[in-house]
Scaffold this motif. Structure first.
Motif, mmCIF file in Angstrom:
data_model
loop_
_atom_site.group_PDB
_atom_site.id
_atom_site.type_symbol
_atom_site.label_atom_id
_atom_site.label_comp_id
_atom_site.label_asym_id
_atom_site.label_seq_id
_atom_site.Cartn_x
_atom_site.Cartn_y
_atom_site.Cartn_z
ATOM 1 N N TRP A 1 0.810 -1.213 0.000
ATOM 2 C CA TRP A 1 0.000 0.000 0.000
ATOM 3 C C TRP A 1 0.845 1.265 0.000
ATOM 4 O O TRP A 1 0.512 2.228 -0.691
ATOM 5 N N ASN B 1 0.472 4.106 -2.845
ATOM 6 C CA ASN B 1 0.060 5.463 -2.495
ATOM 7 C C ASN B 1 0.954 6.523 -3.149
ATOM 8 O O ASN B 1 0.507 7.642 -3.366
ATOM 9 N N PHE C 1 -0.894 7.360 -6.236
ATOM 10 C CA PHE C 1 -2.056 8.229 -5.977
ATOM 11 C C PHE C 1 -1.605 9.655 -5.636
ATOM 12 O O PHE C 1 -2.195 10.631 -6.100
ATOM 13 N N ASP C 2 -0.573 9.775 -4.814
ATOM 14 C CA ASP C 2 -0.063 11.105 -4.456
ATOM 15 C C ASP C 2 0.313 11.894 -5.707
ATOM 16 O O ASP C 2 -0.086 13.047 -5.884
ATOM 17 N N LEU D 1 -2.748 12.915 -7.846
ATOM 18 C CA LEU D 1 -3.532 14.008 -7.260
ATOM 19 C C LEU D 1 -2.749 15.315 -7.267
ATOM 20 O O LEU D 1 -3.322 16.388 -7.489
ATOM 21 N N PHE E 1 -3.683 -1.853 -10.433
ATOM 22 C CA PHE E 1 -4.579 -1.656 -9.290
ATOM 23 C C PHE E 1 -4.799 -0.163 -9.036
ATOM 24 O O PHE E 1 -5.907 0.262 -8.701
ATOM 25 N N SER F 1 -8.464 1.750 -9.236
ATOM 26 C CA SER F 1 -9.000 2.399 -8.030
ATOM 27 C C SER F 1 -9.005 3.915 -8.093
ATOM 28 O O SER F 1 -9.795 4.545 -7.380
ATOM 29 N N TYR F 2 -8.128 4.530 -8.884
ATOM 30 C CA TYR F 2 -8.064 5.989 -8.892
ATOM 31 C C TYR F 2 -9.353 6.534 -9.479
ATOM 32 O O TYR F 2 -9.709 6.206 -10.626
ATOM 33 N N ALA G 1 -2.933 -6.369 -8.343
ATOM 34 C CA ALA G 1 -2.952 -6.576 -6.885
ATOM 35 C C ALA G 1 -1.728 -6.006 -6.205
ATOM 36 O O ALA G 1 -0.718 -5.712 -6.837
ATOM 37 N N ILE G 2 -1.850 -5.850 -4.899
ATOM 38 C CA ILE G 2 -0.699 -5.623 -4.028
ATOM 39 C C ILE G 2 -0.679 -6.743 -2.985
ATOM 40 O O ILE G 2 -1.660 -7.473 -2.835
#
Lengths: 384, 384
Positions: B97, B101, B104-105, B108, B132, B136-137, B163-164
């Motif tokens: 995770w 992340n 994702f960081d 964004l 993944f 998910s984003y 997956a993670i």
């Protein structure tokens, strides 16, 4: 904007029967029923068509666990060899990866497999996190929504949007993942604090201006009964809201177009939530205030009359919700709102897409000039 | 076990043409092509049908970034107004995770929207995490696989498994989410360390005993060319592997049945990886050794002859892969393997489901008595 033909409302506020009422979400092999009624937690019929598995997990929060977990456990015991419960910390501030991981930890510690069924017993936060956990655990296990707030019963538990928040944006990490069943037991709303009842009413009111003005009339006439949690009034509000949502989601599951109208009030609302810090205002409170701002924008764009803005503002106020936006920045408040709204998921290439009322009972998604949006924000926000 | 009819192999190792070869994954509106050839990174035709968006993100790792990111960036520049690169730390130990992340960081921070396209430039770890993240984003953005290892080209980049890892199990958190396109540029394999080439061969060899004994013959005859990274040999190995995988995934996208046969060797293999700590053995090494154990189990169950076990063991050994299992516990080694395998995603209610060879070129999924599995583990593992 697509043309749309909304199914007519069934008889308003019919006497409650012992048989749960049912609204169907039609999505091919991902279709499922929403059951609505009183006493459903102890009603064998509500739990008839559950997915088969060896184990089930109830995911709830520490506030709800002592109130309802045991009763749900008793309802599920005949169906599963083992039923476990995970209680998450309560509140929007915990809707993050750390809390989600508590669900994965529990599932793996109990050796859960690909058939294990998750039950979301809670409001929007528990439902969104349980749904995303179900979507992601072993790439997907079945889950059931048992919403305990009005907001979750009329909106968030239905339609398969699941997510967690990221420090830079609300609901930024998630999945479209449909539940197997939604059980709306109106008795669970009895313990709902008044503030949360009002927050739920925001999402009920929403369906009026975007899709059904007759429903808006009904809400106005029955607001006192709703605020007094009268079961027959709640049953109709939940059922009609779910019918409208089912009809929208059935046409546009993954928000390619039409479904975005369900975000009426949410673009401004998300800016309020992010700007105040998640959890300072309830989601429904931010949406209530956001609807006033979106209605004002619609009027400024020449789409609706001032009278509808005032009518909506009055209803939202009487429902116990804020109608004036908070000050998010002392030097450039409108600029801060705009900055936060550009992060909205509907934005494209930095252009904010607003859901507006395109005439009474009809919604559209469009952009608006920054200058006009600034005026709306200045109009609707508390001054320094 | 479903009956199945595998499409015949195309002409083995035809001379390489300037036009990329293509294998189609057929999944209705989620169908996509796999392009295979040399020089594809700089080949305009390979990047013709990209999804439209304002921005693109190349997700890679710190080892690959200096080698290939700039060339991919140049290939994408004509298609997107802005192309960003995120470099993750390298290795299976970072498939978690925290690393996810970072994607994702970055997304964004750059104000990425729902149309932003992610490009996975890397091996299985980068591909699984990017996939993944894309799933998910904002509940799903398009992504493209640009696999840089043999293992990723023949297996992990194709079929939509993302997956993670979780500390309690490998690939436990993820999604089925299909890429928009897979570009297998054989030139990227030139910098692949010998150990990783061997690891990739494990997944190539896998397709023989479960689906195509003629392909197993071909691998045996061409192993030296493959180990020398000869482009024509690699092209055929990648293409035939993708054909077999495409055919399996096209029938069973979400592993309701048939698709599980692609996990041949993986049940034992995952136990090795988890028991040794992720990253100690490469995934393909664990699968290579796991195939020897699964073949031995098949023989002990009376499904195949000793001769096929020895033939496979010899090939796996010559491919540079381990054929003896590591000791995971000094007092009860087989017990430790069994404990770890019960966490496998194919397990149901604690019963381990093994992929076995059900006669040459045919696979099946079944359980096996613990005592027999213990004998197989004792047979195949290094003794104290």
């Amino acid at each position: 904007m697509q043309a749309f033909f909304l199914p007519a409302a069934t008889s308003a506020a019919a006497p409650l029967s012992a048989v749960p009422e049912q609204v169907q979400i039609s999505l091919g092999d991902r279709s499922y029923p929403i059951l609505i009624g009183t006493g459903l937690l102890g009603h064998a019929q509500a739990w008839a068509g559950l997915p088969q598995a060896a184990t089930a997990f109830i995911v709830t929060n520490t506030t709800l666990q002592p109130l309802y977990a045991e009763r749900l456990q008793a309802a599920l015991q005949p169906h599963y060899a083992a039923v476990f419960t995970v209680a998450l910390p309560d509140g929007e501030a915990h809707k993050n990866w750390q809390t989600l991981n508590l669900i994965f930890d529990a599932l793996l510690q109990q050796g859960s497999d690909r058939k294990t069924v998750l039950f979301a017993l809670g409001g929007g936060v528990v439902g969104d996190m349980t749904g995303f956990a179900a979507a992601s655990y072993m790439r997907g296990v079945p889950f059931v929504q048992v919403p305990t707030t009005l907001l979750a019963q009329v909106d968030s538990s239905v339609g398969g949007k699941t997510a967690i928040n990221h420090p830079l944006g609300k609901n930024m990490i998630g999945a479209f993942y449909q539940p197997h069943l939604v059980v709306c037991d109106l008795d669970l709303l009895k313990t709902l604090p008044r503030r949360e009842l009002s927050a739920g009413l925001a999402e009920v009111i929403k369906y009026g201006p975007i899709a059904d003005m007759a429903f808006l009339d009904w809400i106005e006439s029955n607001l006192d009964a709703l605020l007094a949690s009268e079961p027959a009034a709640l049953a109709h509000a939940v059922k009609r809201s779910c019918e409208i949502k089912a009809w929208v989601v059935g046409q546009d599951e993954r928000e390619g177009g039409l479904r975005a109208i369900l975000n009426f009030g949410h673009t401004f609302g998300h800016a309020i939530e992010a700007g105040m810090g998640y959890g300072a205002w309830l989601h429904g409170e931010a949406v209530g205030c956001g609807m006033v701002m979106a209605a004002r924008l619609s009027q400024r764009l020449g789409l609706i009359d001032e009278s509808l803005v005032l009518r909506l503002t009055r209803l939202i106020h009487h429902a116990g919700l804020p109608v004036q936006g908070p000050l998010l920045d002392e030097t450039d408040n409108a600029g801060r709102y705009l900055q936060l709204m550009r992060l909205d998921k509907k934005s494209e290439a930095g252009e904010i897409r607003f859901v507006v009322i395109d005439g009474p009972g009809r919604a559209a998604v469009r952009s608006a000039p920054d200058a006009l949006v600034r005026e709306v924000i200045d109009d609707c926000c508390l001054s320094v």
